[in-house]
Design a protein around this motif. Structure first.
Motif, PDB file in Angstrom:
ATOM      1  N   ARG A 275       0.814  -1.219   0.000  1.00  0.00           N
ATOM      2  CA  ARG A 275       0.000   0.000   0.000  1.00  0.00           C
ATOM      3  C   ARG A 275       0.847   1.268   0.000  1.00  0.00           C
ATOM      4  NH1 ARG A 275      -4.719  -1.584   4.470  1.00  0.00           N
ATOM      5  NH2 ARG A 275      -6.072  -2.761   3.009  1.00  0.00           N
ATOM      6  N   GLN A 276       2.164   1.124   0.081  1.00  0.00           N
ATOM      7  CA  GLN A 276       3.024   2.306   0.103  1.00  0.00           C
ATOM      8  C   GLN A 276       3.066   2.975  -1.267  1.00  0.00           C
ATOM      9  OE1 GLN A 276       6.747   0.805   1.551  1.00  0.00           O
ATOM     10  NE2 GLN A 276       6.061   0.694   3.686  1.00  0.00           N
ATOM     11  N   GLU A 277       3.190   4.287  -1.254  1.00  0.00           N
ATOM     12  CA  GLU A 277       3.107   5.063  -2.483  1.00  0.00           C
ATOM     13  C   GLU A 277       4.219   4.719  -3.469  1.00  0.00           C
ATOM     14  OE1 GLU A 277       2.929   9.762  -3.867  1.00  0.00           O
ATOM     15  OE2 GLU A 277       2.427   9.176  -1.812  1.00  0.00           O
ATOM     16  N   GLY A 278       5.409   4.406  -2.978  1.00  0.00           N
ATOM     17  CA  GLY A 278       6.531   4.141  -3.873  1.00  0.00           C
ATOM     18  C   GLY A 278       6.608   2.727  -4.407  1.00  0.00           C
ATOM     19  N   ARG A 279       5.618   1.920  -4.135  1.00  0.00           N
ATOM     20  CA  ARG A 279       5.613   0.531  -4.571  1.00  0.00           C
ATOM     21  C   ARG A 279       5.554   0.430  -6.105  1.00  0.00           C
ATOM     22  NH1 ARG A 279       6.236  -4.882  -2.734  1.00  0.00           N
ATOM     23  NH2 ARG A 279       5.078  -6.219  -4.168  1.00  0.00           N
ATOM     24  N   ALA A 280       6.318  -0.496  -6.698  1.00  0.00           N
ATOM     25  CA  ALA A 280       6.307  -0.700  -8.142  1.00  0.00           C
ATOM     26  C   ALA A 280       4.912  -1.085  -8.617  1.00  0.00           C
ATOM     27  CB  ALA A 280       7.304  -1.788  -8.538  1.00  0.00           C
ATOM     28  N   GLY A 281       4.494  -0.484  -9.729  1.00  0.00           N
ATOM     29  CA  GLY A 281       3.198  -0.776 -10.320  1.00  0.00           C
ATOM     30  C   GLY A 281       3.348  -1.193 -11.770  1.00  0.00           C
ATOM     31  N   VAL A 282       2.227  -1.342 -12.448  1.00  0.00           N
ATOM     32  CA  VAL A 282       2.255  -1.800 -13.836  1.00  0.00           C
ATOM     33  C   VAL A 282       2.967  -0.808 -14.747  1.00  0.00           C
ATOM     34  CG1 VAL A 282      -0.026  -0.841 -14.406  1.00  0.00           C
ATOM     35  CG2 VAL A 282       0.875  -2.784 -15.706  1.00  0.00           C
ATOM     36  N   ARG A 283       2.878   0.482 -14.435  1.00  0.00           N
ATOM     37  CA  ARG A 283       3.599   1.468 -15.247  1.00  0.00           C
ATOM     38  C   ARG A 283       5.114   1.280 -15.114  1.00  0.00           C
ATOM     39  NH1 ARG A 283       0.631   5.965 -17.102  1.00  0.00           N
ATOM     40  NH2 ARG A 283      -1.579   5.726 -16.622  1.00  0.00           N
ATOM     41  N   ASP A 326      -3.880  -0.428 -12.757  1.00  0.00           N
ATOM     42  CA  ASP A 326      -2.938   0.641 -12.433  1.00  0.00           C
ATOM     43  C   ASP A 326      -3.304   1.236 -11.077  1.00  0.00           C
ATOM     44  OD1 ASP A 326      -1.203   2.738 -12.345  1.00  0.00           O
ATOM     45  OD2 ASP A 326      -1.857   3.681 -14.206  1.00  0.00           O
ATOM     46  N   ARG A 327      -2.574   0.811 -10.036  1.00  0.00           N
ATOM     47  CA  ARG A 327      -2.900   1.271  -8.683  1.00  0.00           C
ATOM     48  C   ARG A 327      -2.767   2.779  -8.548  1.00  0.00           C
ATOM     49  NH1 ARG A 327       0.886  -0.764  -6.425  1.00  0.00           N
ATOM     50  NH2 ARG A 327       2.005   1.016  -5.571  1.00  0.00           N
ATOM     51  N   SER A 328      -1.865   3.395  -9.347  1.00  0.00           N
ATOM     52  CA  SER A 328      -1.662   4.836  -9.241  1.00  0.00           C
ATOM     53  C   SER A 328      -2.859   5.627  -9.729  1.00  0.00           C
ATOM     54  CB  SER A 328      -0.417   5.260 -10.035  1.00  0.00           C
ATOM     55  OG  SER A 328      -0.624   5.143 -11.437  1.00  0.00           O
ATOM     56  N   ARG A 329      -3.770   4.986 -10.452  1.00  0.00           N
ATOM     57  CA  ARG A 329      -4.972   5.657 -10.960  1.00  0.00           C
ATOM     58  C   ARG A 329      -6.223   5.223 -10.204  1.00  0.00           C
ATOM     59  NH1 ARG A 329      -1.288   7.990 -12.964  1.00  0.00           N
ATOM     60  NH2 ARG A 329      -1.112   8.765 -15.105  1.00  0.00           N
ATOM     61  N   GLN A 330      -6.033   4.509  -9.092  1.00  0.00           N
ATOM     62  CA  GLN A 330      -7.182   4.067  -8.295  1.00  0.00           C
ATOM     63  C   GLN A 330      -7.174   4.778  -6.949  1.00  0.00           C
ATOM     64  OE1 GLN A 330      -7.865  -0.398  -8.475  1.00  0.00           O
ATOM     65  NE2 GLN A 330      -5.916  -0.290  -9.584  1.00  0.00           N
ATOM     66  N   ASP A 363      -3.258  -5.587  -9.319  1.00  0.00           N
ATOM     67  CA  ASP A 363      -2.782  -4.629  -8.312  1.00  0.00           C
ATOM     68  C   ASP A 363      -3.915  -3.662  -8.023  1.00  0.00           C
ATOM     69  OD1 ASP A 363      -1.180  -3.337  -6.528  1.00  0.00           O
ATOM     70  OD2 ASP A 363       0.180  -2.455  -8.001  1.00  0.00           O
ATOM     71  N   THR A 364      -4.819  -4.042  -7.137  1.00  0.00           N
ATOM     72  CA  THR A 364      -6.004  -3.226  -6.891  1.00  0.00           C
ATOM     73  C   THR A 364      -6.453  -3.317  -5.441  1.00  0.00           C
ATOM     74  OG1 THR A 364      -8.313  -2.837  -7.563  1.00  0.00           O
ATOM     75  CG2 THR A 364      -7.535  -5.123  -7.620  1.00  0.00           C
ATOM     76  N   PRO A 365      -6.878  -2.193  -4.871  1.00  0.00           N
ATOM     77  CA  PRO A 365      -7.481  -2.225  -3.536  1.00  0.00           C
ATOM     78  C   PRO A 365      -8.935  -2.683  -3.570  1.00  0.00           C
ATOM     79  CG  PRO A 365      -7.403   0.023  -4.352  1.00  0.00           C
ATOM     80  CD  PRO A 365      -6.678  -0.822  -5.360  1.00  0.00           C
ATOM     81  N   GLY A 366      -9.452  -2.950  -4.781  1.00  0.00           N
ATOM     82  CA  GLY A 366     -10.823  -3.439  -4.892  1.00  0.00           C
ATOM     83  C   GLY A 366     -11.610  -2.709  -5.955  1.00  0.00           C
ATOM     84  N   ALA A 367     -12.632  -3.360  -6.451  1.00  0.00           N
ATOM     85  CA  ALA A 367     -13.483  -2.769  -7.485  1.00  0.00           C
ATOM     86  C   ALA A 367     -14.410  -1.715  -6.883  1.00  0.00           C
ATOM     87  CB  ALA A 367     -14.296  -3.861  -8.168  1.00  0.00           C
ATOM     88  N   GLU A 368     -14.954  -0.907  -7.763  1.00  0.00           N
ATOM     89  CA  GLU A 368     -15.816   0.209  -7.354  1.00  0.00           C
ATOM     90  C   GLU A 368     -17.063  -0.283  -6.621  1.00  0.00           C
ATOM     91  OE1 GLU A 368     -18.223   3.975  -9.408  1.00  0.00           O
ATOM     92  OE2 GLU A 368     -16.884   2.712 -10.615  1.00  0.00           O
ATOM     93  N   LEU A 369     -17.400   0.417  -5.545  1.00  0.00           N
ATOM     94  CA  LEU A 369     -18.605   0.143  -4.761  1.00  0.00           C
ATOM     95  C   LEU A 369     -19.507   1.372  -4.838  1.00  0.00           C
ATOM     96  CD1 LEU A 369     -16.839  -1.392  -1.617  1.00  0.00           C
ATOM     97  CD2 LEU A 369     -17.736  -2.616  -3.615  1.00  0.00           C
ATOM     98  N   SER A 370     -20.487   1.341  -5.718  1.00  0.00           N
ATOM     99  CA  SER A 370     -21.339   2.513  -5.902  1.00  0.00           C
ATOM    100  C   SER A 370     -22.597   2.129  -6.663  1.00  0.00           C
ATOM    101  CB  SER A 370     -20.604   3.599  -6.707  1.00  0.00           C
ATOM    102  OG  SER A 370     -20.430   3.192  -8.054  1.00  0.00           O
TER     103      SER A 370
END
Length: 500
Positions: A275-283, A326-330, A363-370
């Motif tokens: 969950r840390q901001e500097g974690r490697a992502g798909v980008r 892309d976790r950076s866009r979630q 790499d996701t904290p979860g799908a949208e809940l709405s």
């Protein structure tokens, strides 16, 4: 050198620009486009002389005048050539010939070129600049769009790439048929692209469209096309795409990580790390572990969700389609919604049709809940992604890169091989949510996570993960991304060998 704007042109998912702000581009002739795209001296025309003697005198005169003005015998040129040494078949509109309109003869020429490309097993590049079908030839010309579409779909069914470059202007039956059937579609910056021309729409409806709706930049932003590329940069763009689509794999160069993975780290420690901001992502995976990347944007049906990234690329020399969360866009304000999963399914279709391996990055904290997600069929889209992934015949690889939370993670999981980084994890709910269900509040999230066996090493023990990539305490995004890319390439080579 800039290649234009939009994801396919190499941007990192930013705005496509203010709709209506860009000036109309110049109108490039068909021969100028051929000179820009093809290697010098490589073009071989496939166009036989046309007989116009059976046409009415007035129309025959119009065709002769159009030929004198355009320097071509019809509104389309077809043939084959080389793009940086790679053979392609080309279909190029000439707008100066009666507005690039497609009559019976031009349609026959296009369909014949497409079928010949299929027979030769060559990629097909079409570049349009047309007002649509030719009004002077009426319904017979209009019906020929079906013939072209049938030929294009046979080409795609043969596993051959079809690429389209939309030039200014492209409207009518051309955009509503073979101009919208490509695997990858990009357009000239600022080009007018639409179902019908704005003057016709206003005349038929009594009101104009809002400014910029039919501008290529706007269509890229809305997920209708994949991006915009300046004509001067089209050859380089095509080279990157064709390098993935037709070139064989190259030997690996990136260092792999071997060795045992420690099992003493707690589940909560892994969750905190991912969950840390500097974690490697798909980008980072694409930036540091891939080459020749070409972004694909949206569903091509008018939806786009930045939380799902799709690209044609080569991971350590292995051509593939990458689809990644892309976790950076979630975030809480921009979660991964149903459109993102429809983007993922488009990636699966492309991989299958283009005979390319699919690499799915979780790499996701979860799908949208709405409310919007429920009405947009979020649960159904998760199910359809899983089902579609299990039916693919090309090699498939899932990578649990970091957070793997809920159904949104499960949507990209059921591949032939699954790898995970050491601190990646997978759980049915966020640990805090699971704690609420089990204990009535969020305070025991760490305890619940431990009990649920969410860690990568636990998943390997269960048989759900085939390989775990070791992590190091001093890993930055580059180091971890390189290690993951190297392991992806190894797994893809093994899958290819197994299917040979």
């Amino acid at each position: 050198m800039s290649t234009g704007t939009g994801p396919a042109a190499g941007t990192a998912g930013g705005s496509a620009g203010e709709a209506g702000a860009a000036p109309r581009p110049r109108r490039w002739s068909a021969r100028e486009i051929l000179d820009l795209v093809l290697d010098e001296g490589s073009f071989e025309s496939w166009d036989a002389p046309l007989d116009i003697s059976s046409h009415a005198p007035a129309y025959r005169e119009a065709l002769e005048a159009a030929a004198a003005k355009a320097g071509t015998d019809e509104a389309v040129i077809t043939g084959r050539g080389l793009v940086r040494g790679r053979p392609v078949v080309v279909v190029v509109n000439e707008f100066r010939f009666l507005g690039g309109s497609i009559g019976v003869a031009a349609a026959g020429r296009i369909a014949a070129a497409v079928r010949r490309a299929t027979e030769l097993g060559l990629p097909l590049l079409a570049t349009t600049a047309s007002g649509g079908t030719r009004m002077q030839e009426g319904t017979p010309a209009f019906l020929r769009m079906v013939e072209i579409g049938r030929a294009v779909m046979a080409h795609r069914a043969a596993g051959l790439p079809y690429l389209v470059y939309l030039r200014h202007p492209t409207t009518g039956g051309v955009f509503a048929s073979w101009g919208s059937l490509a695997h990858l579609t990009v357009a000239e910056p600022g080009a007018l692209v639409g179902f019908l021309g704005p003057k016709v729409i206003e005349a038929l409806t009594g009101s104009p469209l809002p400014a910029g709706v039919q501008q290529s930049d706007n269509l890229a932003a809305k997920g209708v096309i994949d991006g915009v590329v300046a004509p001067e940069n089209l050859s380089g763009f095509l080279e990157r795409a064709l390098a993935v689509l037709v070139d064989p794999p190259t030997p690996p160069r990136l260092p792999r990580r071997d060795g045992d993975v420690p099992q003493d780290s707690s589940a909560w420690d892994s969750i905190t790390r991912t969950r840390q901001e500097g974690r490697a992502g798909v980008r980072d995976l694409l930036r540091y572990g891939a080459s020749g990347t070409v972004r694909i944007s949206g569903t091509d049906e008018g939806e786009r969700d930045e939380s799902m990234l799709v690209a044609l690329t080569r991971l350590d020399g292995q051509p593939c389609v990458v689809v990644g969360q892309d976790r950076s866009r979630q975030s809480a304000t921009s979660p991964m919604g149903p459109a993102a999963l429809r983007v993922a399914r488009r990636a699966m279709v492309l991989a299958e049709e283009l005979r390319l391996p699919l690499v799915a990055v979780i790499d996701t904290p979860g799908a949208e809940l709405s409310k919007e997600a429920e009405e947009g069929a979020i649960a159904g889209e998760i199910a359809r992604c899983m089902a579609h992934l299990t039916r693919l015949t090309v090699p498939t690889l899932s990578v649990i890169l970091g957070e793997g939370c809920g159904g949104g993670a499960l949507a990209l999981l059921p591949a032939q091989r699954v790898i995970a980084t050491q601190h990646a994890w997978l759980s049915p709910l966020p640990p805090e949510g699971a704690s609420v269900i089990v204990h009535g509040d969020t305070t025991r999230a760490a305890e619940v996570a431990e009990a649920q066996n969410v860690r990568a090493v636990d998943l390997r023990a269960e048989g759900a993960v085939h390989h775990v990539v070791p992590e190091r305490d001093d890993d930055g995004p580059r180091e971890l991304a390189v290690a993951v890319a190297a392991e992806c390439a190894r797994q893809l080579r093994e899958l290819a060998d197994a299917s040979a």
